[in-house]
Design a protein around this motif. Structure first.
Motif, PDB file in Angstrom:
ATOM      1  N   GLU A 157      -0.670   3.926 -28.242  1.00  0.00           N
ATOM      2  CA  GLU A 157      -0.658   4.408 -26.863  1.00  0.00           C
ATOM      3  C   GLU A 157      -0.026   3.422 -25.882  1.00  0.00           C
ATOM      4  O   GLU A 157       0.470   3.814 -24.830  1.00  0.00           O
ATOM      5  CB  GLU A 157      -2.094   4.670 -26.381  1.00  0.00           C
ATOM      6  N   ASN A 209     -10.102   1.850 -39.021  1.00  0.00           N
ATOM      7  CA  ASN A 209      -8.892   1.073 -39.201  1.00  0.00           C
ATOM      8  C   ASN A 209      -8.868   0.616 -40.662  1.00  0.00           C
ATOM      9  O   ASN A 209      -9.522  -0.337 -41.046  1.00  0.00           O
ATOM     10  CB  ASN A 209      -8.905  -0.114 -38.236  1.00  0.00           C
ATOM     11  N   GLY A 229      -2.522  -5.219 -36.021  1.00  0.00           N
ATOM     12  CA  GLY A 229      -3.061  -4.031 -36.666  1.00  0.00           C
ATOM     13  C   GLY A 229      -4.571  -3.981 -36.697  1.00  0.00           C
ATOM     14  O   GLY A 229      -5.162  -2.922 -36.695  1.00  0.00           O
ATOM     15  N   THR A 286       4.462   0.101 -34.572  1.00  0.00           N
ATOM     16  CA  THR A 286       4.988  -1.254 -34.726  1.00  0.00           C
ATOM     17  C   THR A 286       6.450  -1.211 -35.177  1.00  0.00           C
ATOM     18  O   THR A 286       7.282  -1.988 -34.710  1.00  0.00           O
ATOM     19  CB  THR A 286       4.148  -2.049 -35.749  1.00  0.00           C
ATOM     20  N   GLN A 294      -1.691  -0.958 -29.175  1.00  0.00           N
ATOM     21  CA  GLN A 294      -1.989   0.353 -29.758  1.00  0.00           C
ATOM     22  C   GLN A 294      -0.768   1.265 -29.680  1.00  0.00           C
ATOM     23  O   GLN A 294       0.139   1.018 -28.881  1.00  0.00           O
ATOM     24  CB  GLN A 294      -3.111   1.035 -28.960  1.00  0.00           C
ATOM     25  N   ASP A 306      -1.284 -13.528 -32.531  1.00  0.00           N
ATOM     26  CA  ASP A 306      -2.158 -12.417 -32.913  1.00  0.00           C
ATOM     27  C   ASP A 306      -2.060 -11.402 -31.790  1.00  0.00           C
ATOM     28  O   ASP A 306      -2.630 -11.572 -30.721  1.00  0.00           O
ATOM     29  CB  ASP A 306      -3.587 -12.952 -33.088  1.00  0.00           C
TER      30      ASP A 306
HETATM   31  C1  WT7 Z   1      -5.867  -0.226 -32.949  1.00  0.00           C
HETATM   32  C2  WT7 Z   1      -4.583   0.477 -32.636  1.00  0.00           C
HETATM   33  C3  WT7 Z   1      -0.412  -1.597 -32.424  1.00  0.00           C
HETATM   34  C4  WT7 Z   1       0.130  -1.633 -33.701  1.00  0.00           C
HETATM   35  C5  WT7 Z   1      -0.697  -1.348 -34.890  1.00  0.00           C
HETATM   36  C6  WT7 Z   1      -1.892  -0.455 -34.752  1.00  0.00           C
HETATM   37  C7  WT7 Z   1      -6.491  -2.362 -33.669  1.00  0.00           C
HETATM   38  C8  WT7 Z   1      -4.313  -3.612 -33.379  1.00  0.00           C
HETATM   39  C9  WT7 Z   1      -5.010  -5.672 -33.257  1.00  0.00           C
HETATM   40  C10 WT7 Z   1      -5.242  -7.079 -33.150  1.00  0.00           C
HETATM   41  C11 WT7 Z   1      -7.535  -6.640 -33.271  1.00  0.00           C
HETATM   42  C12 WT7 Z   1      -6.128  -4.828 -33.377  1.00  0.00           C
HETATM   43  C13 WT7 Z   1      -7.307  -2.000 -32.457  1.00  0.00           C
HETATM   44  C14 WT7 Z   1      -6.456  -0.955 -31.767  1.00  0.00           C
HETATM   45  N1  WT7 Z   1      -5.664  -3.555 -33.470  1.00  0.00           N
HETATM   46  N2  WT7 Z   1      -3.920  -4.886 -33.269  1.00  0.00           N
HETATM   47  N3  WT7 Z   1      -4.233  -7.957 -33.043  1.00  0.00           N
HETATM   48  N4  WT7 Z   1      -6.527  -7.511 -33.164  1.00  0.00           N
HETATM   49  N5  WT7 Z   1      -7.390  -5.315 -33.377  1.00  0.00           N
HETATM   50  O1  WT7 Z   1      -1.701   0.583 -33.853  1.00  0.00           O
HETATM   51  O2  WT7 Z   1      -2.605   2.519 -35.135  1.00  0.00           O
HETATM   52  O3  WT7 Z   1      -2.437   2.603 -32.639  1.00  0.00           O
HETATM   53  O4  WT7 Z   1      -4.143   1.151 -33.776  1.00  0.00           O
HETATM   54  O5  WT7 Z   1      -5.644  -1.230 -33.924  1.00  0.00           O
HETATM   55  O6  WT7 Z   1      -8.517  -1.454 -32.852  1.00  0.00           O
HETATM   56  O7  WT7 Z   1      -7.181  -0.094 -30.928  1.00  0.00           O
HETATM   57  P1  WT7 Z   1      -2.698   1.791 -33.842  1.00  0.00           P
END
Ligand code: WT7
Length: 649
Positions: free
Chosen positions: A417, A521, A387, A311, A415, A411
């Motif tokens: 990736e 998470n 997140g 992010t 990821q 919202d």
């Molecule tokens: C995982 C990715 C992308 C930036 C922060 C995290 C979860 C992320 C949301 C959202 C529900 C979310 C998912 C995803 N996630 N944003 N808005 N609503 N779940 O990045 O560390 O690569 O994690 O975060 O589970 O797969 P990351």
């Protein structure tokens, strides 16, 4: 689940770049004719040599992904140089210190000089195109300078979050064979110093034992605190920058040359080095930044993330700066000096767009409304969340108390990736439903599949896949392309599998339900259960460990560890504390176990596979419905696990 709908706000619609008709029209074009769509939008960045090929991608075979492949450009040039002629004196970065009385503004002209000088220091000390530079920094502008300096000369940066331990840092240095590290004497968070240089010294010693020798450590002075010094290896940033020229020509980079590696946890093994490349990443990060946050000239934009996470890469540094935004960088934490800090900073710098994480929102909600009401927040126009899934209660509080009903919430689901946001509302186009990430961004084709891979239509609950490439997508796992293909493209053939569960409702809105794999998470930070397990079993008294997540009111998920000890050892609170300390040392404070249960036996199938489903249920204190336990080798272990559970209601 809340089905309440908040229609697009008139105020948002009247100024927005994208209304609903435009969203529909662009989305249709992006799906029907991706070549034409991205041909047009690829030109949002400047090119030294424009591309003639747009998209050359496949999710089958070796999964080759190339965007704009014959174009030549430079990310640092796009984030700085191209703005200088007409806007050199505009503010690029507002830095707000941990101490509320310290801040500073950096213009684009100043950013240019800082980045060029740091790039020249790197060059002077031998960094070349393609070399990996590890950046282990607190939230100070020099972290952004270091990233952009790498981009300027074509070095690949690997930013390691300052909260990671020396062991975790060492693992990342070794994996990408990084020989140059940028760090700082000490970071400061919540009034407390963080020994980054000391951690770096320890990490370098660990890496050396694995035959990766760090030659140079560029040290930024932040606190002036006492640090160790290795002459010949360690160099001071503030001294070195005076020895090099103030200009550094941007390297000519091919569109698919690597830009950065960022390590992230998966369901198995060590963290993976997610590799992002140059042009497609920047096109996608800047385009999503512009349209999701409706960024327009003069807006003050604040993303509270750390540059150690994706992010921070996409939405503090690269996206905003490519868009010539003013991006606020915050060194501190949400509750220092007290829980009103965010809103004080919003008032102080007249922030218009504010992007944070559900875990912070929940914590501040818990501190009470008075901390919010003490501030005016009249500058706020748009709120963002990222997140983890945001629970409707937190959403409502964010919308009504923080935003006073005047600001839409985006919202944003994505990821590490994906490089940028994939599913999100657009403020002038999308009716909002608390808890839903709503609809796909341009070019994104989500699909829900069941566990057998059957595609689900209409209203459905399943595993979230994306069926075609987008420019911001990761290209490979650094040094392990096979792992890339296996992790993301083999569960469901020909599709990118996200690891997330998801529901699609009657309006076609997407609701992310959380990970369906063994990824946790924790407060929006991603951790693999396998990583924590391997940290636990590296303790000399532990013979076996199994880690699961459980619902946690502040963190989203908490870390629950089942630990079997070596024969004859007795579990007690002192050992619990020792194990917590051990995991923090191996990974870092974000991996601090919340619950440790000593378990003489773990529930295993006859073939020796741990049945995590059972462990999850017991951790959730929901053991009435354990399901079928008849395949267990020793069903009696379950009774003991239940009797000694740590989350008794
Ligand atoms: C995982 C990715 C992308 C930036 C922060 C995290 C979860 C992320 C949301 C959202 C529900 C979310 C998912 C995803 N996630 N944003 N808005 N609503 N779940 O990045 O560390 O690569 O994690 O975060 O589970 O797969 P990351």
């Amino acid at each position: 689940m809340s089905a309440k709908t908040y229609p697009v706000l008139k105020s948002a619609k009247s100024r927005a770049l994208i209304d609903n008709d435009t969203y529909q029209k662009w989305y249709r074009e992006s799906i029907e004719n991706p070549e034409r769509f991205w041909d047009k939008h690829g030109m949002r960045i400047d090119w030294f040599k424009p591309y003639t090929k747009v998209k050359n991608t496949s999710f089958n075979g070796k999964v080759p992904i190339k965007w704009f492949e014959d174009g030549i450009t430079n990310v640092s040039y796009n984030c700085i140089d191209r703005h200088l002629k007409a806007h050199g004196d505009d503010v690029a970065i507002i830095w707000e210190g941990d101490n509320p009385y310290i801040d500073k503004k950096i213009t684009y002209n100043e950013l240019y000089e800082h980045v060029c000088r740091m790039a020249n220091v790197m060059k002077k000390h031998g960094v070349k195109k393609g070399d990996r530079v590890t950046i282990y920094m607190p939230m100070i502008p020099e972290a952004a300078y270091a990233m952009l300096a790498c981009a300027r000369i074509g070095a690949i940066h690997s930013v390691v979050f300052g909260g990671f331990s020396p062991d975790a840092l060492a693992g990342r240095i070794v994996d990408c064979e990084s020989t140059f590290v940028v760090t700082c004497d000490e970071g400061v968070r919540g009034g407390k110093p963080i020994p980054l240089k000391e951690n770096t010294d320890t990490a370098i010693d660990i890496a050396a034992k694995q035959h990766v020798i760090v030659n140079k450590v560029l040290v930024v002075r932040r606190t002036g605190g006492k640090i160790g010094w290795a002459p010949g290896r360690d160099i001071w940033h503030h001294k070195e920058v005076l020895t090099v020229p103030r200009d550094c020509p941007p390297a000519r980079m091919k569109a698919e040359d690597p830009l950065f590696i960022l390590y992230t946890s998966g369901s198995t093994g060590k963290p993976k080095g997610v590799l992002h490349t140059t042009a497609g990443y920047l096109v996608y990060a800047s385009m999503t930044h512009k349209y999701v946050f409706d960024y327009q000239d003069g807006d003050i934009y604040w993303c509270t993330a750390d540059v150690g996470w994706v992010t921070g890469h996409s939405y503090i540094v690269y996206g905003p700066l490519a868009n010539r935004a003013t991006t606020l960088m915050f060194e501190g934490v949400p509750n220092f000096p007290d829980a009103g800090r965010f809103w004080e900073v919003v008032d102080k710098h007249k922030v218009n767009i504010f992007y944070t994480a559900p875990t912070a929102i929940r914590a501040l909600m818990g501190a009470g409304d008075d901390f919010v009401k003490r501030s005016g927040r009249s500058s706020l126009r748009l709120l963002g969340s990222v997140g983890e899934p945001i629970n409707p209660e937190a959403w409502e509080w964010y919308y009504n108390v923080v935003g006073e009903g005047r600001s839409p919430i985006v919202d944003t689901w994505w990821q590490t990736e994906t490089g940028g946001i994939l599913i999100t509302p657009l403020p002038g186009a999308t009716d909002l439903k608390p808890g839903s990430a709503t609809r796909p961004f341009f070019g994104i084709k989500p699909e829900l599949v069941d566990n057998e891979g059957n595609v689900l239509q209409g209203v459905a609950d399943g595993n979230l896949c994306i069926t075609d490439s987008w420019p911001g997508q990761m290209r490979t796992v650094y040094g392990d392309h096979k792992r890339f293909v296996e992790t993301y493209f083999s569960t469901y053939k020909g599709k990118y599998f996200t690891g997330d569960g998801c529901r699609r409702d009657e309006d076609g809105y997407y609701w992310i339900t959380g990970r369906v794999d063994d990824v946790l998470n924790i407060s929006g930070h991603r951790l693999g259960t396998a990583e924590i397990e391997s940290a636990l079993v590296s303790h000399h008294l532990v013979s076996e460990a199994a880690v699961v997540g459980y619902p946690h009111s502040l963190k989203g998920q908490g870390i629950y560890c089942y630990v079997s000890l070596m024969a004859g050892e007795e579990g007690n609170d002192a050992l619990r504390q020792d194990l917590v300390k051990h995991v923090r040392k191996e990974i870092g404070p974000i991996a601090t176990p919340d619950k440790i249960q000593f378990a003489p036996g773990l529930p295993k199938t006859r073939s020796g596979k741990i049945m995590r489903r059972i462990l999850r249920k017991i951790a959730e204190d929901d053991f009435g419905a354990l399901g079928d336990t008849s395949t267990l080798a020793d069903p009696a272990v379950v009774d003991d696990l239940i009797a000694n559970r740590q989350n008794k209601a």
